[in-house]
Motif scaffolding. Structure first.
Motif, PDB file in Angstrom:
ATOM      1  N   ARG A 179      -8.403   1.916 -14.064  1.00 27.09           N
ATOM      2  CA  ARG A 179      -9.746   1.430 -13.739  1.00 27.09           C
ATOM      3  C   ARG A 179     -10.734   1.765 -14.854  1.00 27.09           C
ATOM      4  O   ARG A 179     -11.556   0.937 -15.254  1.00 27.09           O
ATOM      5  N   ARG A 180     -10.681   2.981 -15.341  1.00 29.74           N
ATOM      6  CA  ARG A 180     -11.613   3.384 -16.400  1.00 29.74           C
ATOM      7  C   ARG A 180     -11.380   2.573 -17.678  1.00 29.74           C
ATOM      8  O   ARG A 180     -12.321   2.346 -18.451  1.00 29.74           O
ATOM      9  N   ALA A 181     -10.164   2.114 -17.879  1.00 31.86           N
ATOM     10  CA  ALA A 181      -9.855   1.339 -19.087  1.00 31.86           C
ATOM     11  C   ALA A 181     -10.571  -0.011 -19.110  1.00 31.86           C
ATOM     12  O   ALA A 181     -10.787  -0.573 -20.182  1.00 31.86           O
ATOM     13  N   ILE A 182     -10.942  -0.540 -17.944  1.00 35.45           N
ATOM     14  CA  ILE A 182     -11.624  -1.842 -17.906  1.00 35.45           C
ATOM     15  C   ILE A 182     -13.139  -1.687 -17.791  1.00 35.45           C
ATOM     16  O   ILE A 182     -13.864  -2.681 -17.732  1.00 35.45           O
ATOM     17  N   ALA A 183     -13.628  -0.440 -17.765  1.00 36.37           N
ATOM     18  CA  ALA A 183     -15.038  -0.188 -17.472  1.00 36.37           C
ATOM     19  C   ALA A 183     -15.947  -0.432 -18.670  1.00 36.37           C
ATOM     20  O   ALA A 183     -15.658   0.003 -19.784  1.00 36.37           O
ATOM     21  N   THR A 184     -17.043  -1.115 -18.408  1.00 34.16           N
ATOM     22  CA  THR A 184     -18.178  -1.123 -19.333  1.00 34.16           C
ATOM     23  C   THR A 184     -19.048   0.094 -19.053  1.00 34.16           C
ATOM     24  O   THR A 184     -19.547   0.741 -19.983  1.00 34.16           O
ATOM     25  N   TYR A 185     -19.214   0.394 -17.780  1.00 33.89           N
ATOM     26  CA  TYR A 185     -19.968   1.572 -17.344  1.00 33.89           C
ATOM     27  C   TYR A 185     -19.156   2.293 -16.273  1.00 33.89           C
ATOM     28  O   TYR A 185     -18.592   1.656 -15.381  1.00 33.89           O
ATOM     29  N   VAL A 186     -19.109   3.610 -16.356  1.00 27.69           N
ATOM     30  CA  VAL A 186     -18.473   4.443 -15.336  1.00 27.69           C
ATOM     31  C   VAL A 186     -19.564   5.195 -14.590  1.00 27.69           C
ATOM     32  O   VAL A 186     -20.437   5.826 -15.206  1.00 27.69           O
ATOM     33  N   ILE A 187     -19.519   5.110 -13.265  1.00 29.25           N
ATOM     34  CA  ILE A 187     -20.436   5.861 -12.415  1.00 29.25           C
ATOM     35  C   ILE A 187     -19.623   6.916 -11.686  1.00 29.25           C
ATOM     36  O   ILE A 187     -18.797   6.590 -10.825  1.00 29.25           O
ATOM     37  N   GLU A 188     -19.817   8.169 -12.057  1.00 28.67           N
ATOM     38  CA  GLU A 188     -19.091   9.259 -11.414  1.00 28.67           C
ATOM     39  C   GLU A 188     -19.836   9.687 -10.155  1.00 28.67           C
ATOM     40  O   GLU A 188     -21.031   9.987 -10.206  1.00 28.67           O
TER      41      GLU A 188
END
Length: 209
Positions: A179-188
């Motif tokens: 999932r993180r590999a496709i992220a433009t932005y990560v919201i933790e």
């Protein structure tokens, strides 16, 4: 920004297409609600997933054909817990279900998106975006991320699931890394609700600027 082709061949900005995803119990629905409060148009994948297998739909008929009448309740509705117990413990069965529902869901996404106003930020809330291979269709992808142990704790606390069921559901989805590999932005989403709201606002500001 996504573009629209005019009858004369020129293109103009239509709207910002955003894919929003996250693992089960990550808080994705909460983030979706916060984007809505900020003015985004939300197209909810979970809701569409229910629509395509509602009582009397061709989608439900195909599910029954594939999995048998035992996945129906006495009144002809889809027995979701029963179907879940089948597909989330068998990757091949899960693929069968996704092969039925995913095309129908994405048809509805397209219909709802076409109704969005020009210039809007259109957020497609898609639980299985990483699994679908469609991340490249969006102008930006937002991933809501939490550690697996947090997911398990939330499912035990909020849904009353067993740890085995929780881990089986997590295992049936894409990994955090995928999932993180496709992220433009990560919201933790491991802090307070206010921390989450602030991060969502930061991301929305970037999307609109």
């Amino acid at each position: 920004m996504s573009l629209m082709v005019t009858p004369f061949g020129a293109t103009r900005v239509r709207f910002m297409r955003v894919g929003l995803t996250g693992g089960i119990a990550s808080g994705k629905s909460t983030v979706s609600d916060m984007f809505r409060e900020l003015g985004a148009v939300i197209i909810d994948g979970d809701r569409l997933a229910r629509e395509v297998v509602a009582k009397g739909t061709p989608g439900l008929a195909r599910v029954v054909e594939a999995f048998g009448p035992e996945v129906l309740t006495a009144d002809g509705e889809l027995d979701r817990p029963r179907l879940g117990s089948i597909v989330f413990n068998d990757p091949d069965q899960l693929k069968v279900l996704e092969g039925i529902t995913h095309p129908l869901i994405f048809e509805l996404y397209a219909e709802r998106e076409a109704a969005a106003p020009e210039g809007a930020v259109v957020v497609h809330d898609i639980p299985l975006l990483a699994e679908s291979g469609r991340a490249g269709e969006f102008d930006a992808v937002v991933v809501v991320d939490v550690p697996e142990e947090v997911q398990v704790q939330r499912m035990l606390r909020d849904r009353g699931w067993t740890e085995a069921d929780a881990r089986a559901r997590i295992a049936a989805q894409a990994s955090r890394e995928d999932r993180r590999a496709i992220a433009t932005y990560v919201i933790e989403n491991t802090g307070t609700r206010e921390d989450l709201r602030q991060r969502v606002a930061e991301v929305f500001e970037r999307l609109t600027s």
